[in-house]
Design a protein around this motif. Structure first.
Motif, PDB file in Angstrom:
ATOM      1  N   ARG A  13       4.798   2.145   6.772  1.00 44.04           N
ATOM      2  CA  ARG A  13       5.782   2.558   7.783  1.00 44.04           C
ATOM      3  C   ARG A  13       6.153   3.860   7.691  1.00 44.04           C
ATOM      4  O   ARG A  13       6.339   4.908   8.324  1.00 44.04           O
ATOM      5  N   TYR A  14       6.489   4.146   6.280  1.00 48.00           N
ATOM      6  CA  TYR A  14       7.081   5.460   5.938  1.00 48.00           C
ATOM      7  C   TYR A  14       5.899   6.426   6.158  1.00 48.00           C
ATOM      8  O   TYR A  14       5.960   7.721   6.594  1.00 48.00           O
ATOM      9  N   ILE A  15       4.650   6.252   5.627  1.00 46.63           N
ATOM     10  CA  ILE A  15       3.755   7.361   5.857  1.00 46.63           C
ATOM     11  C   ILE A  15       3.283   7.540   7.290  1.00 46.63           C
ATOM     12  O   ILE A  15       2.975   8.589   7.663  1.00 46.63           O
ATOM     13  N   VAL A  16       3.297   6.375   8.029  1.00 52.24           N
ATOM     14  CA  VAL A  16       2.895   6.636   9.440  1.00 52.24           C
ATOM     15  C   VAL A  16       4.093   7.384  10.284  1.00 52.24           C
ATOM     16  O   VAL A  16       3.768   8.414  10.893  1.00 52.24           O
ATOM     17  N   LYS A  17       5.189   7.294   9.835  1.00 50.40           N
ATOM     18  CA  LYS A  17       6.303   8.051  10.508  1.00 50.40           C
ATOM     19  C   LYS A  17       6.186   9.629  10.057  1.00 50.40           C
ATOM     20  O   LYS A  17       6.106  10.332  10.714  1.00 50.40           O
ATOM     21  N   ARG A 166      -7.330  17.711  19.149  1.00 54.91           N
ATOM     22  CA  ARG A 166      -8.140  16.930  18.563  1.00 54.91           C
ATOM     23  C   ARG A 166      -7.843  16.879  17.018  1.00 54.91           C
ATOM     24  O   ARG A 166      -7.898  15.679  16.393  1.00 54.91           O
ATOM     25  N   ALA A 167      -7.380  17.926  16.547  1.00 57.89           N
ATOM     26  CA  ALA A 167      -6.979  18.080  15.120  1.00 57.89           C
ATOM     27  C   ALA A 167      -5.676  17.250  15.046  1.00 57.89           C
ATOM     28  O   ALA A 167      -5.530  16.482  13.869  1.00 57.89           O
ATOM     29  N   MET A 168      -4.665  17.115  15.832  1.00 56.16           N
ATOM     30  CA  MET A 168      -3.390  16.280  15.712  1.00 56.16           C
ATOM     31  C   MET A 168      -4.165  14.602  15.945  1.00 56.16           C
ATOM     32  O   MET A 168      -3.625  13.896  14.936  1.00 56.16           O
ATOM     33  N   ILE A 169      -4.986  14.402  16.801  1.00 56.21           N
ATOM     34  CA  ILE A 169      -5.604  13.182  16.832  1.00 56.21           C
ATOM     35  C   ILE A 169      -6.174  12.621  15.649  1.00 56.21           C
ATOM     36  O   ILE A 169      -5.881  11.706  14.748  1.00 56.21           O
ATOM     37  N   ALA A 170      -7.052  13.658  14.812  1.00 52.68           N
ATOM     38  CA  ALA A 170      -7.773  13.280  13.689  1.00 52.68           C
ATOM     39  C   ALA A 170      -6.825  13.340  12.450  1.00 52.68           C
ATOM     40  O   ALA A 170      -7.006  12.434  11.458  1.00 52.68           O
ATOM     41  N   THR A 171      -5.644  14.154  12.641  1.00 52.38           N
ATOM     42  CA  THR A 171      -4.906  14.045  11.370  1.00 52.38           C
ATOM     43  C   THR A 171      -4.040  12.787  11.384  1.00 52.38           C
ATOM     44  O   THR A 171      -3.668  12.245  10.537  1.00 52.38           O
ATOM     45  N   LEU A 172      -3.636  12.231  12.819  1.00 52.34           N
ATOM     46  CA  LEU A 172      -2.965  11.085  12.928  1.00 52.34           C
ATOM     47  C   LEU A 172      -3.737   9.925  12.252  1.00 52.34           C
ATOM     48  O   LEU A 172      -3.484   8.987  11.478  1.00 52.34           O
ATOM     49  N   LEU A 173      -5.084   9.763  12.746  1.00 48.26           N
ATOM     50  CA  LEU A 173      -5.756   8.634  12.231  1.00 48.26           C
ATOM     51  C   LEU A 173      -6.231   8.639  10.781  1.00 48.26           C
ATOM     52  O   LEU A 173      -6.026   7.790  10.133  1.00 48.26           O
ATOM     53  N   LEU A 174      -6.431   9.907  10.159  1.00 43.67           N
ATOM     54  CA  LEU A 174      -6.732  10.101   8.964  1.00 43.67           C
ATOM     55  C   LEU A 174      -5.547   9.561   8.168  1.00 43.67           C
ATOM     56  O   LEU A 174      -5.444   8.869   7.097  1.00 43.67           O
ATOM     57  N   GLY A 175      -4.366  10.255   8.621  1.00 47.14           N
ATOM     58  CA  GLY A 175      -2.894   9.778   8.080  1.00 47.14           C
ATOM     59  C   GLY A 175      -2.601   8.473   8.099  1.00 47.14           C
ATOM     60  O   GLY A 175      -2.148   7.811   7.056  1.00 47.14           O
ATOM     61  N   ILE A 176      -2.976   7.698   9.063  1.00 48.99           N
ATOM     62  CA  ILE A 176      -2.771   6.268   9.145  1.00 48.99           C
ATOM     63  C   ILE A 176      -3.668   5.518   8.319  1.00 48.99           C
ATOM     64  O   ILE A 176      -3.323   4.524   7.673  1.00 48.99           O
ATOM     65  N   ALA A 177      -4.879   6.022   8.433  1.00 45.23           N
ATOM     66  CA  ALA A 177      -5.985   5.264   7.376  1.00 45.23           C
ATOM     67  C   ALA A 177      -5.670   5.373   5.936  1.00 45.23           C
ATOM     68  O   ALA A 177      -5.567   4.502   5.181  1.00 45.23           O
ATOM     69  N   GLY A 179      -2.458   6.189   4.705  1.00 45.26           N
ATOM     70  CA  GLY A 179      -1.497   5.396   4.446  1.00 45.26           C
ATOM     71  C   GLY A 179      -1.600   3.876   4.404  1.00 45.26           C
ATOM     72  O   GLY A 179      -0.910   3.358   3.531  1.00 45.26           O
ATOM     73  N   PHE A 180      -2.501   3.180   5.357  1.00 45.48           N
ATOM     74  CA  PHE A 180      -2.774   2.012   4.855  1.00 45.48           C
ATOM     75  C   PHE A 180      -3.405   1.574   3.780  1.00 45.48           C
ATOM     76  O   PHE A 180      -3.010   0.552   3.110  1.00 45.48           O
ATOM     77  N   PHE A 181      -4.484   2.285   3.174  1.00 46.18           N
ATOM     78  CA  PHE A 181      -5.076   2.149   1.792  1.00 46.18           C
ATOM     79  C   PHE A 181      -3.839   2.361   0.783  1.00 46.18           C
ATOM     80  O   PHE A 181      -3.925   1.656  -0.078  1.00 46.18           O
ATOM     81  N   SER A 182      -3.281   3.419   1.076  1.00 42.04           N
ATOM     82  CA  SER A 182      -1.966   3.870   0.162  1.00 42.04           C
ATOM     83  C   SER A 182      -1.119   2.810  -0.106  1.00 42.04           C
ATOM     84  O   SER A 182      -0.823   2.209  -1.052  1.00 42.04           O
ATOM     85  N   ALA A 183      -0.607   2.091   1.000  1.00 42.65           N
ATOM     86  CA  ALA A 183       0.160   0.829   0.973  1.00 42.65           C
ATOM     87  C   ALA A 183      -0.488  -0.309   0.530  1.00 42.65           C
ATOM     88  O   ALA A 183       0.236  -1.048  -0.243  1.00 42.65           O
ATOM     89  N   ALA A 184      -1.655  -0.420   0.843  1.00 36.28           N
ATOM     90  CA  ALA A 184      -2.323  -1.583   0.442  1.00 36.28           C
ATOM     91  C   ALA A 184      -2.302  -1.609  -1.430  1.00 36.28           C
ATOM     92  O   ALA A 184      -2.272  -2.498  -1.973  1.00 36.28           O
ATOM     93  N   THR A 185      -2.818  -0.277  -1.707  1.00 35.67           N
ATOM     94  CA  THR A 185      -2.906  -0.198  -3.209  1.00 35.67           C
ATOM     95  C   THR A 185      -1.330  -0.615  -3.693  1.00 35.67           C
ATOM     96  O   THR A 185      -1.426  -1.375  -4.827  1.00 35.67           O
ATOM     97  N   THR A 186      -0.565   0.168  -3.160  1.00 37.83           N
ATOM     98  CA  THR A 186       0.728   0.055  -3.924  1.00 37.83           C
ATOM     99  C   THR A 186       1.216  -1.445  -3.511  1.00 37.83           C
ATOM    100  O   THR A 186       2.024  -2.146  -4.670  1.00 37.83           O
ATOM    101  N   LEU A 187       0.915  -2.296  -2.493  1.00 37.27           N
ATOM    102  CA  LEU A 187       1.245  -3.481  -2.261  1.00 37.27           C
ATOM    103  C   LEU A 187       0.578  -4.342  -3.588  1.00 37.27           C
ATOM    104  O   LEU A 187       1.123  -5.288  -3.750  1.00 37.27           O
ATOM    105  N   HIS A 188      -0.842  -4.004  -3.820  1.00 44.32           N
ATOM    106  CA  HIS A 188      -1.479  -4.884  -4.430  1.00 44.32           C
ATOM    107  C   HIS A 188      -1.021  -4.970  -6.008  1.00 44.32           C
ATOM    108  O   HIS A 188      -0.897  -5.806  -6.534  1.00 44.32           O
TER     109      HIS A 188
END
Length: 460
Positions: A13-17, A166-177, A179-188
């Protein structure tokens, strides 16, 4: 680890924000810069048109209409980029000179500025091109219209805007992706840490969290927890040592007092013997508590050598039931057995008998008249399961962990049944000594105690 857990984690949630706010901020900043440069471009465009009109006025004043025509011819030889379009008309509005065929249909803006579109041929296709123009009189009824197209600027601006979006959308998608993998790694990492810590809490408190392979905060957290576990272990060891020393030091004089009381009893009359018998009984209870406490300490400390002898649990439980059947009958409690034949496990027969005896004794003690007790034995997949289930009042689930503590007794049972609060502590120590597990469950009604023991004790 579930995807929903990752999505709800604080890190994700922090990374997405952060990515959302950063993308929006960058987009807003670039949009402001785009507006600023667009305004600067059109300011320069208007200024250049005014300068061109002034140049035409000077040429007309000096050389007349012929000079203007020659000037326009010279302008046509300039590069296409940045070139102006011209239209010279007379007093009746007829075209006199210039590359514009006629006065186009235009929109008039404030300050005398005009805007219109002309279809031009571009790469074999007709394209509508936007122009910004201004019309000024030259003299003698003649007027000049100077125009300059800004299609390139509009196209560049649109390209920049689309690219930014498009750059903003790509940044959001890449950032969320990311963030997901970073959060998954941290949670693991923290799940592994939590699993290790839970295993230590439920099992051997002498074990410590592994710091190998951990980096950053998980590594520092593991070290801090190990230090905390060291301090907790030291405090617990100190408390156990005090209680063990008290039990050890008092057992000998208490045994001596009991023996002296037994000798004194023989010289007393029957009335006095009853009083002495009650005192001897109290001494026996204290000695039983001390012996149980010392036995628990010996099992927990590992000072007792592991035993790998085969114990026939079926026969052991049958002997135990035969021993306690008269007690159950006196209390009008139905004692039933459900034992699988030929079940064995490695261990100490005396300790296992003590464990089962404590469980059955508690079940009979807390089961009311007319109730029932079932002792079951089964084996599967290298494990042996011993179950003692009664129809008594049971134990509240919030007390399940507490009843295994030394000297702990449920408040409701203190006044109902005698005891010293070491029975289940000794049972747990014997179970752990045999590398097994013990669990308390609701028998609806009553208590169901489930003991799982390995058929073979693993070698340390």
């Amino acid at each position: 680890m579930r995807i929903l857990d990752v999505l709800n984690s604080l890190t994700f949630r922090y990374i997405v924000k952060y990515v959302t706010v950063l993308s929006a901020t960058v987009f807003l900043l670039l949009a402001v810069l785009y507006v600023y440069f667009s305004y600067d471009y059109f300011t320069e465009l208007r200024s250049s048109i005014l300068d061109e009109l002034e140049a035409l006025q000077l040429v007309y004043n000096g050389q007349g209409l012929a000079g203007v025509e020659q000037y326009l011819a010279d302008q046509r030889n300039l590069p296409t980029i940045g070139r102006y379009s011209y239209l010279i008309v007379d007093a009746e509005g007829n075209r006199v000179a210039g590359d514009l065929a006629q006065t186009p249909r235009y929109r008039e803006f404030s300050g005398g500025w005009l805007g219109f579109q002309i279809a031009l041929l571009n790469w074999g296709e007709t394209v509508d091109v936007d122009f910004l123009a201004r019309r000024e009189p030259l003299g003698d009824g003649y007027a000049a219209l100077v125009a300059r197209n800004y299609a390139d600027a509009v196209a560049s601006g649109g390209l920049v805007f689309v690219t930014l979006f498009r750059a903003m959308i790509a940044t959001l998608l890449l950032g969320i992706a990311g963030g997901f993998f970073s959060a998954a790694t941290t949670l693991h990492r923290f799940e592994r840490l939590n699993t290790e810590l839970s295993g230590i809490v439920r099992g051997n408190l002498s074990k410590r969290l592994s710091v190998e392979g951990k980096k950053g905060y998980p590594r520092e957290l593991a070290r801090a927890m190990n230090q905390m576990l060291d301090q907790i272990g030291s405090l617990m060891q100190g408390v156990k040592l005090v209680s063990d020393n008290i039990a050890h030091d008092l057992r000998t004089p208490l045994t001596r007092i009991r023996n002296q009381l037994s000798q004194l009893r023989q010289r007393l009359d029957p009335a006095g013997q009853d009083e002495v018998d009650r005192i001897i009984e109290e001494c026996d209870n204290l000695l039983s508590s001390f012996n149980a406490l010392l036995r628990i300490s010996a099992l927990e400390s590992g000072s007792r050598a592991p035993v790998q002898a085969r114990v026939a649990l079926s026969g052991l439980l049958e002997d135990l039931a035969e021993l306690y059947e008269p007690v159950a009958n006196d209390k009008q409690v139905d004692l039933r057995l459900a034992l699988a034949d030929g079940v064995e496990c490695a261990g100490d027969s005396d300790l296992l008998f003590q464990m089962c005896a404590n469980l059955l004794d508690n079940a009979i003690k807390y089961t009311a008249a007319g109730g029932s007790i079932e002792v079951a034995l089964a084996a599967s997949r290298g494990n042996v399961e011993i179950v003692v289930a009664d129809s008594g009042p049971g134990i509240d689930p919030t007390e399940h962990r507490n009843v295994f503590r030394r000297f702990y007794r449920v408040e409701s049972s203190r006044s109902e049944q005698p005891g010293h609060g070491l029975g289940l502590s000794l049972v747990q120590a014997i179970v752990h000594y045999h590398h097994g597990t013990i669990a308390l469950e609701d028998n609806e009604p009553g208590l169901r105690v489930v003991v799982n023991l390995p058929e073979r004790i693993p070698q340390d």
